[in-house]
Design an enzyme around this catalytic site. Structure first.
Site, PDB file in Angstrom:
ATOM      1  N   ARG A 323      47.770  43.534  33.440  1.00  0.00           N
ATOM      2  CA  ARG A 323      48.393  42.428  34.166  1.00  0.00           C
ATOM      3  C   ARG A 323      49.929  42.522  34.159  1.00  0.00           C
ATOM      4  NH1 ARG A 323      45.878  37.452  34.003  1.00  0.00           N
ATOM      5  NH2 ARG A 323      44.703  38.275  32.246  1.00  0.00           N
ATOM      6  N   CYS A 400      32.356  28.233  51.516  1.00  0.00           N
ATOM      7  CA  CYS A 400      31.471  27.075  51.492  1.00  0.00           C
ATOM      8  C   CYS A 400      31.218  26.664  50.048  1.00  0.00           C
ATOM      9  CB  CYS A 400      30.166  27.442  52.191  1.00  0.00           C
ATOM     10  SG  CYS A 400      29.207  26.006  52.567  1.00  0.00           S
ATOM     11  N   GLU A 401      32.257  26.184  49.418  1.00  0.00           N
ATOM     12  CA  GLU A 401      32.217  25.934  47.975  1.00  0.00           C
ATOM     13  C   GLU A 401      33.377  24.999  47.672  1.00  0.00           C
ATOM     14  OE1 GLU A 401      30.259  27.133  44.452  1.00  0.00           O
ATOM     15  OE2 GLU A 401      30.025  28.241  46.306  1.00  0.00           O
ATOM     16  N   TYR A 430      43.784  41.451  38.836  1.00  0.00           N
ATOM     17  CA  TYR A 430      42.493  40.754  38.811  1.00  0.00           C
ATOM     18  C   TYR A 430      42.260  39.852  40.035  1.00  0.00           C
ATOM     19  CZ  TYR A 430      43.049  42.461  34.093  1.00  0.00           C
ATOM     20  OH  TYR A 430      43.282  43.276  33.019  1.00  0.00           O
TER      21      TYR A 430
HETATM   22  C1  PLP Z   1      40.194  46.964  26.374  1.00  0.00           C
HETATM   23  C2  PLP Z   1      41.171  46.349  27.311  1.00  0.00           C
HETATM   24  N1  PLP Z   1      42.394  46.890  27.393  1.00  0.00           N
HETATM   25  C3  PLP Z   1      43.322  46.381  28.234  1.00  0.00           C
HETATM   26  C4  PLP Z   1      43.057  45.286  29.018  1.00  0.00           C
HETATM   27  C5  PLP Z   1      44.115  44.781  29.942  1.00  0.00           C
HETATM   28  O1  PLP Z   1      44.454  43.463  29.696  1.00  0.00           O
HETATM   29  P1  PLP Z   1      45.709  42.840  30.454  1.00  0.00           P
HETATM   30  O2  PLP Z   1      45.536  43.099  31.885  1.00  0.00           O
HETATM   31  O3  PLP Z   1      45.631  41.389  30.118  1.00  0.00           O
HETATM   32  O4  PLP Z   1      46.931  43.504  29.898  1.00  0.00           O
HETATM   33  C6  PLP Z   1      41.795  44.667  28.941  1.00  0.00           C
HETATM   34  C7  PLP Z   1      41.498  43.482  29.730  1.00  0.00           C
HETATM   35  O5  PLP Z   1      40.608  42.746  29.528  1.00  0.00           O
HETATM   36  C8  PLP Z   1      40.820  45.235  28.065  1.00  0.00           C
HETATM   37  O6  PLP Z   1      39.599  44.708  27.975  1.00  0.00           O
END
Ligand code: PLP
Length: 496
Positions: A323, A400-401, A430
């Site tokens: 992220r 439709c939610e 995401y």
């Molecule tokens: C094992 C693992 N590494 C890295 C990440 C990346 O997380 P983020 O995008 O919050 O940095 C995730 C996300 O769920 C994860 O499960």
């Protein structure tokens, strides 16, 4: 439970507006939230040097606009902060061929969470030795691809997986290949989100080997004794959208403790420690994430101190931001289709009496996070600024939610109208990667922008693509004109 099927709202379902006072400037672009290249030119939002109206006209809406310099700049910030450590881009946040190439060219590693993410990265030319494969239920085919392509690490997640991997690894060794490098994913009993973390003795979840039950140590000992596998280190991942390093520090304490136990039990000193991802970003102006430099400094010092206490050499660190690299640099552009003022029940004194439901041409199929996690987003009127007074709004999709909400409560200028463009900030992680075809809406394209040049890195899905999967419709032509390509100008067009 907020999300429920279409129909009248259940009594008591509507929470009071959770929005503060209107900001002084409704069109302001807070640099914490908006891509680094975002600016207003004559009132209009420009991204990567391109006006949003032009992008919408050329590519349609909904549209993901990815600021390449922002994405790569954040990847470079992590690489610089963690110099001497390995930064793995967690590709589940957003992956396409172009992103795999940027990450490869910029020298980072890459995490795949499925055989198909792995296959995509390999197809884009990503160096196999810099890829790690995660997953709690890797299939035989996925493991075989990992072994055959010579990836950097398989992150082991269960005893069943060890049983599956060993014969494949043994076959590779018998054919003259090297043992398969693996990490053990540990469940350290730390759950961290935003400003809080909870430390427990064990975790009731599907990932990893529990430290508390001794499974992690048992797995490590077993793998060390397996000649076809090479245990290079340990892994832990504690949560997402974390703003505070305390959870990582607690996890590092526990996982370094396991390094010590492995050493005592087997005499092996493991050389790698991967502390996972989860570094938070600002979705709202008031959020204040920790910088990569600060995270790196804290993690290094905690791991060094823990290792010193156990008389262990400091392992090579790795982290897996997803992220924090992909999120902030992308914006979703939508066109407003309808606006419906809805009277609220009698609020407190001074509370708004009306909420405008602003419906856009996408929704939970391109951003499920608000419905799924109650995530917060902000957005602005993008094609123009306005001096109109603020109006309480809820930005909703066209599914439709009734739980199909993108931005739960925010202030927009009271004169927003059908045909205006809205830009929702920080949608790079995401959103596209979790997109669906719910209600047969089609996945939007992703356009990378940089210094005035826009390049479609993922094209818009078409109805013909979807028909092609259907046994009955595979050869039936999709309607023309295409329903999935929005008209360039809305009939009620407010777009300038
Ligand atoms: C094992 C693992 N590494 C890295 C990440 C990346 O997380 P983020 O995008 O919050 O940095 C995730 C996300 O769920 C994860 O499960």
């Amino acid at each position: 439970m907020r999300a429920h099927p279409a129909g009248p709202l259940h009594g008591g379902m509507t929470p009071p507006p959770s929005v503060g006072l209107p900001p002084a400037d409704l069109g302001a672009l807070d640099p914490q939230v908006w891509p680094r290249s975002a600016q207003r030119v004559d009132g209009e939002l420009h991204l990567g040097g391109r006006p949003v109206t032009e992008l919408a006209r050329a590519h349609g809406t909904p549209l993901f606009v990815l600021d390449e310099a922002d994405f790569r700049g954040r990847a470079a910030d992590f690489a610089a902060a963690f110099d001497g450590a390995d930064v793995h881009y967690a590709s589940k946040a957003f992956l396409c061929g172009q992103v795999a190439r940027w990450i490869a060219d910029d020298g980072l590693h890459l995490d795949a969470c499925s055989g198909n993410e792995l296959a995509l990265a390999l197809a884009a030319g990503f160096p196999a030795e810099r890829i790690a494969l995660h997953g709690n239920n890797k299939s035989l085919v996925e493991l075989q691809l990992a072994v055959d392509s010579g990836i950097g690490h398989v992150v082991l997640d269960s005893f069943d997986e060890i049983d599956r991997l060993v014969p494949m690894a043994a076959a590779r060794v018998a054919a003259g290949g090297a043992p398969v490098p693996v990490l053990i994913r540990t469940t350290v009993g730390i759950e961290a989100h935003t400003h809080e973390f909870i430390a427990t003795a064990h975790e009731d979840q599907k990932f990893g080997f529990s430290l508390a039950t001794g499974d992690a140590l048992t797995a490590a000992v077993r793998v060390i004794r397996e000649p076809a596998l090479r245990l290079t280190g340990l892994h832990s991942h504690i949560g997402s959208q974390i703003f505070d390093t305390a959870g990582f520090e607690a996890a590092a304490h526990r996982v370094v403790g396991l390094l010590g136990q492995v050493w005592q039990a087997t005499g092996e000193v493991l050389g790698e420690l991967n502390l996972g991802g989860g570094f938070g970003i600002a979705y709202l102006p008031e959020e204040d994430p920790v910088s990569p430099d600060d995270v790196a400094r804290r993690l290094r010092s905690v791991v060094a101190a823990e290792c010193a206490a156990l008389d262990l050499p400091v392992p090579r660190l790795a982290v897996e931001p997803g992220r924090a690299i992909a999120g902030p640099g992308t914006v979703t552009l939508y066109e407003i289709g309808t606006i419906k003022p809805v009277r609220l029940g009698s609020g407190g004194q001074g509370a708004p009496q009306v909420r405008n439901y602003v419906s856009v041409d996408g929704g939970m199929s391109d951003n499920i996070r608000t419905a799924l996690y109650d995530a917060s987003y902000t957005c602005v009127l993008a094609n123009r600024t306005s001096d109109a007074p603020p109006a309480l709004c809820r930005v909703v999709g066209k599914h439709c939610e009734s739980g199909d909400v993108l931005v739960r409560d925010l202030w927009l200028p009271a004169d927003v109208q059908p045909g205006d463009l809205l830009a929702v900030a920080a949608t790079g992680a995401y959103c596209w990667s979790m997109a669906s075809n719910y209600n047969y809406l089609l996945k939007p394209p992703v356009v990378a922008v940089r210094e005035g040049v826009a390049t479609e890195v993922v094209r818009r899905q078409t109805l013909s693509d979807v028909f092609a999967l259907d046994a009955v419709l595979a050869d039936v032509p999709a309607p023309s004109p295409a329903i999935d390509q929005p008209a360039p100008e809305h009939p009620a067009g407010a777009r300038s």
